[in-house]
Design a protein around this motif. Structure first.
Motif, short mmCIF file in Angstrom:
data_model
loop_
_atom_site.label_atom_id
_atom_site.label_comp_id
_atom_site.label_asym_id
_atom_site.label_seq_id
_atom_site.Cartn_x
_atom_site.Cartn_y
_atom_site.Cartn_z
N SER A 1 40.42 5.78 -7.38
CA SER A 1 39.95 6.86 -6.50
C SER A 1 40.80 8.12 -6.65
N ASP A 2 42.12 7.93 -6.68
CA ASP A 2 43.02 9.08 -6.81
C ASP A 2 42.92 9.73 -8.17
N TYR B 1 37.19 10.70 -5.15
CA TYR B 1 36.67 9.89 -4.05
C TYR B 1 35.15 9.76 -4.12
N LYS B 2 34.46 10.83 -4.53
CA LYS B 2 33.00 10.78 -4.57
C LYS B 2 32.51 9.74 -5.58
N LYS B 3 33.05 9.75 -6.78
CA LYS B 3 32.62 8.79 -7.82
C LYS B 3 32.80 7.36 -7.32
N CYS C 1 39.33 4.99 0.60
CA CYS C 1 38.61 6.06 -0.09
C CYS C 1 37.78 6.91 0.88
N ASP C 2 36.99 6.24 1.75
CA ASP C 2 36.20 7.00 2.72
C ASP C 2 37.12 7.74 3.69
N THR C 3 38.20 7.06 4.10
CA THR C 3 39.17 7.69 4.99
C THR C 3 39.84 8.89 4.33
N VAL D 1 36.61 16.23 -3.24
CA VAL D 1 37.73 16.95 -2.62
C VAL D 1 39.07 16.59 -3.25
N ASN D 2 39.06 15.60 -4.15
CA ASN D 2 40.31 15.13 -4.73
C ASN D 2 40.76 16.06 -5.86
#
Length: 384
Positions: A62-63, A67-69, A111-113, A179-180
């Motif tokens: 995720s990082d 996050y979206k993917k 991830c959602d958080t 947003v990442n």
């Protein structure tokens, strides 16, 4: 960063994913398809173990990639898991469903958080996450009400109709904004682990929360239905009862008010005490009103704890690899939950009362750990 679009989309997505029509009769559904109570808990424990293995890799993913993917991929798997649940009629297929869910939950965890936290201002954390939790609860509330009517027609339909809102949630995930901004940076596990537990006291908090959530999960998802039957409540009323419980969980939006009134420490301690007291009462009661009331209070308490927990965890993170660190916290929590789940499953197989005794002891341990955590935090602040 303030991205209202992401926030509103996540509200709708969690709302749709609350439409689990088989929720009120999940245990009965599995038993009707041939599973025993011990097999249900065994599958749950295997799922927890798999989540432990996958938590950190998903956080790193995720990082690094965004996050979206991650959310798009896991929400597609979420949909597939509901399809598998509908067609499942054996231990192997129900195990496959939980394996898929383990992949989903470990991917969603943190991830959602992280996506929501990165889309809001710091002073609105509890209020936004309180509403986020409430939207999920509202979806489940509506599903619980409708479930009573669906069950009257066919138990199988509760699983079938759950598929459609999850399909829509998967589509809406595609509309999120990434947003990442630090996704090109490759976070290292050892460094992230050191950062996660830089403050040693946080591990007490994580373990305590894991124990209380496992108690909540066991008492409100698995043991509650057996308790209702023991109290003489007909299964056709389970959906109505669950709807009432979910209605109470909507008070999570007031978590911010409670923590401001009492402070995070006193608020959590009070809610922990309530959960412990209810578990003890459930050992001895066979009264339908008392049984439902205690389950309601456990659900209410944990719903109120949720936003406070998220704020405390996120405020300890001062680095860009937020999802990874949150996943590390979740990994530790999953380890505790898997062990606790096995213990509760074994004792519940002996008797329902033994299951609730185990939950009571775990609640007391969680209570003690939380008191110690806040004491250490207070001492740290005093020394500064």
């Amino acid at each position: 960063m303030n991205n209202r679009k992401n926030i509103y989309l996540m509200y709708v997505i969690i709302f749709l994913q609350g439409f689990v029509f088989y929720g009120p009769v999940a245990t009965l559904y599995r038993q009707a398809r041939g599973l025993s109570m011990s097999e249900i808990f065994l599958i749950e424990s295997i799922s927890w173990i798999l989540m432990i293995v996958l938590e950190v890799p998903w956080g790193l993913f995720s990082d690094r990639f965004g996050y979206k993917k991650t959310l798009v991929f896991v929400n597609v798997l979420f949909l597939i898991s509901k399809i598998v649940f509908y067609i499942a009629s054996s231990f192997i297929l129900f195990l496959l469903e939980r394996i898929l869910l383990a992949i989903v939950f470990s991917g969603l965890s943190g991830c959602d958080t992280a996506l929501i936290y990165s889309s809001i201002e710091e002073d609105e954390v509890q209020s936004v996450f309180g509403r986020y939790s409430a939207f999920g609860t509202l979806g489940f509330l509506l599903a619980s009400i409708l479930s009573s009517f669906i069950v009257a027609v066919s138990l199988d339909y509760t699983a079938l109709f759950t598929i459609f809102p999850y399909a829509l949630a998967g589509i809406l995930t595609l509309l999120l904004d990434e947003v990442n901004g630090d996704s090109k940076v490759k976070p290292k596990f050892k460094e992230s682990f050191k950062q996660a537990f830089n403050d040693k006291s946080i591990i007490l908090f994580v373990i305590s929360i894991a124990l209380i959530i496992e108690v909540f999960q066991s008492t409100t998802v698995f043991l509650n239905q057996a308790q209702y039957l023991k109290s003489g409540i007909d299964a056709k009323y389970f959906g109505v009862i669950l709807a009432g419980i979910q209605l109470v969980r909507l008070f999570s939006v007031k978590s911010n008010y409670l923590s401001k009134k009492l402070g995070n420490c006193k608020a959590i301690i009070l809610l922990y005490f309530l959960v412990t007291l209810c578990c003890i009462v459930l050992i001895f009661t066979a009264n339908p009103i008392v049984s439902v009331t205690t389950i309601v209070l456990i659900s209410f308490s944990v719903a109120m704890i949720g936003p406070i927990e998220i704020e405390i965890k996120n405020k300890t993170i001062r680095t860009s690899n937020r999802a990874t660190i949150l996943s590390i916290y979740s990994m530790v929590a999953s380890l505790i939950a898997s062990i606790s789940n096995i213990i509760i499953g074994i004792t519940a197989e002996q008797s329902l009362e033994m299951g609730f005794r185990t939950c009571s002891m775990m609640s007391i341990l969680a209570f003690i750990l939380m008191i110690v955590y806040f004491k250490l935090v207070k001492e740290k602040i005093t020394k500064m």
